[in-house]
Every structure is written in C-alpha cells, then in structure tokens.
Design an enzyme around this catalytic site. Structure first.
Site, PDB file in Angstrom:
ATOM      1  N   LYS A 155       0.912  11.410   6.033  1.00  0.00           N
ATOM      2  CA  LYS A 155       1.196  10.272   6.924  1.00  0.00           C
ATOM      3  C   LYS A 155       1.650   9.066   6.108  1.00  0.00           C
ATOM      4  O   LYS A 155       2.624   8.390   6.437  1.00  0.00           O
ATOM      5  CB  LYS A 155      -0.070   9.939   7.730  1.00  0.00           C
ATOM      6  N   LYS A 191       0.836  -1.213   0.000  1.00  0.00           N
ATOM      7  CA  LYS A 191       0.000   0.000   0.000  1.00  0.00           C
ATOM      8  C   LYS A 191       0.871   1.264   0.000  1.00  0.00           C
ATOM      9  O   LYS A 191       0.586   2.230  -0.705  1.00  0.00           O
ATOM     10  CB  LYS A 191      -0.928  -0.044   1.220  1.00  0.00           C
TER      11      LYS A 191
END
Ligand code: NAD
Length: 298
Positions: A238, A169
């Site tokens: 993030k 991811k």
C-alpha cells in the site's frame, strides 16, 4: 486540567505506542474494533472505550494508528460526525498526502485540527520509543502534542500543512522497500554461489553495500527464518502504491520504484496479504532454488 488522550488502532504499531504513553505516566482512552487488541492495552493501564463515541466524549487529543487510507477516512468521518470534546487528531498512520488532506477537510468541518504524523522504525522502534516521527500541522497544535510524540521517538517538524509529512513518509518507505528488495536479490545470488549468508551480511555492513536490510531485516528476520518483522506485505505494498501514485501526480518517473512494486506484488500473491514484508526474499529463493538461512553450527 490537562487534555485527555484517546488512541484508536492498537495493532502492531498502535499497541506499543499506546503502551509508551502509559509508560510516560498517561492513561490513554483506547479503542480498537478488535476486543483482543483492546484488552491487552487495558491490562497495561489504558481505559477502554467500547465505541468511538465513548472515546470522543472524553478525549481532546486523539491519536490514530490505522491500516489503510480508507479506514482512516472512515474513522475521521465518524469522529467529525460525533466530535464530543475532540480538539485535534494526530494521525500516525501511513495514508498518503491525498487522503490526509481529505481527512484535514473532514475534521475541519467539525472544528478539529489535524496533525499529520506518520512514523518510521517498525515495531521494534515503537516498543523502544526510537521511531522517527514526521509531523505536519498547525504550529499551536503541533506544539501541544510534541511532548506526547516525544514518547514515541524523534520528532521532526516537516510543514504547517497536513499531507506534507505523508509525502516524506512515502519517500522514506520507498527507500526502505527498495533496500530490502535489492539486498534480498543480492543475498540469494551469494547463497547460490555458495557464500555463507552471515559472512555476506558482515561484509555488506562493513562496506559500501550496507542498507537497512543488511543491518537489520535480513540478519534478524530472514537468516533465522522467523519472518516476523511485524509489517504486513499488504500494508507495505500500500505504501509503495501510494508513493508511485504521488510520484506520477508530480510527473516524476520511478523506474526502480515500479520494479520494487512488482516484487512486493508477487510476494503478496504468493504468500498472502498477511505475509511479513521480509518475505519478499522467498519468491526469489524459489526461483533460484536456494534458501538464505543461517548455517547450523558444525
Ligand atoms: P495493524 O493492521 O497491525 O493494526 C491496525 C489496527 O487497527 C488493528 O488492531 C485493527 O483491529 C484496527 N482497526 C482497523 N479498523 C478499525 C476501525 N474501523 N476502528 C478501530 N480500529 C480499527 O497495522 P500496523 O502495522 O499497526 O500499522 C498501522 C499503520 O502504521 C499503517 O498505516 C501502517 O502503514 C503504518 N506503519 C506500520 C509500520 C510497521 O512496521 N508495522 C511501520 C510504520 C508505519
């Protein structure tokens, strides 16, 4: 009797995913710390759990779609502390491999399995059920949830160990963020040279400069000036940070990735944590003294 489904975190992504489960004939038990987020999904057919304990008392399979690794770990600890009937947790959030492995350990202590299953495809993909799901976890638990994951999009099994799907991811997201950053720079350059933004997009998408930004994010969320793709800059940053930390741990230099991080950091500092990811073009526009917006019909 088939397992009950719980769903924790009903934000930009969680809400449409919970609604996909409802659309597939399930009645998920849902929990969010925001009452407003809960009531919308309950109106669509879910069952409200006022507390996490009320959810774990009834749901064998619990999905998480939570903002940060810290929140995911806090909720994971709370589930392990009050496991109720939970057999497995399916984490759809982007937490990075380190936190995901920690989550697996915390849950294992309470006899709960973890399927690490981050998603890609944005809010539009979550609504349509066309997300890409990267799943890593024990085969039996993966097989138990694969049909449910199918309601969200295309499921690709990555590995047996939770954490590996998170690595995949992060790789996906650094590519997506870099595409947005460079396409934004190039669009600002073209606009300053007097090119029509819609014509630029048309050429890029017909040529070798095509990216996910030129195909989707720029024409849909930048040219109209709506900046409502639905992914907060703080969450996007993030993901970049988690990717660079993991690359560093692996000893892989990421020069381009670090440059992308700078642009995203500047955008967050300038426009706030809740600014949309597509707003990374705005500091570039200001520095260049030009805006990349759709031209009005003559
Ligand atoms: P969001 O901030 O819109 O939603 C998070 C939800 O979690 C909110 O409704 C919030 O109230 C709830 N929440 C926070 N703390 C909680 C707690 N302790 N207990 C219960 N609920 C709590 O975030 P999002 O955009 O939906 O993203 C969720 C995850 O999916 C993130 O990890 C993100 O990185 C990832 N993701 C987002 C996108 C996107 O395009 N938005 C795409 C792919 C992956």
């Amino acid at each position: 009797m088939s397992d009950e489904i719980g769903f924790v975190g009903l934000g930009n992504m969680g809400r449409p995913m919970a609604e996909r489960l409802i659309g597939a004939g399930h009645r998920p038990i849902v929990h969010d710390r925001s009452q407003a987020a809960m009531s919308e999904v309950v109106a669509a057919g879910a069952v409200a759990a006022a507390t996490l304990e009320a959810l774990t008392a009834k749901a064998q399979t619990v999905f998480l779609s939570l903002p940060t690794p810290e929140v995911v770990l806090a909720v994971g600890r709370a589930i392990a502390g009050s496991p109720g009937v939970v057999k497995r947790v399916v984490d759809l959030s982007t937490t990075g491999p380190k936190s995901e492995m920690e989550l697996a350990d915390i849950l294992a202590g309470a006899g709960i399995a973890l399927v690490d299953s981050p998603v890609s495809g944005g809010v539009a993909g979550a609504k349509k059920g066309s997300l890409a799901l990267m799943a890593a976890g024990p085969l039996a638990h993966f097989e138990a949830v694969e049909p449910l994951l199918g309601a969200f999009g295309k499921v690709i099994r990555i590995a047996e160990e939770p954490g590996k799907a998170q690595v995949m991811k992060l790789i996906n997201n650094i590519c997506s963020a870099a595409a947005l950053a460079i396409t934004s720079e190039a669009m600002v350059m073209g606009a300053k040279a007097g090119l029509d933004p819609d014509v630029m997009v048309e050429v890029l998408n017909a040529g070798s400069g095509r990216t996910t930004a030129s195909a989707d994010k720029i024409p849909r969320f930048v040219l109209p000036g709506s900046f409502d793709f639905g992914f907060a800059i703080a969450l996007s940053l993030k993901d970049i940070r988690l990717c660079l930390e993991e690359a560093d741990r692996l000893g892989v230099p990421m020069m381009v990735g670090n440059a992308v991080r700078m642009l995203f950091s500047v955008t967050k500092a300038d426009f706030g944590a809740d600014a949309d990811m597509t707003e990374v073009i705005r500091p570039l526009e200001r520095w260049a003294g030009v805006e990349v917006r759709r031209r009005k019909e003559a």
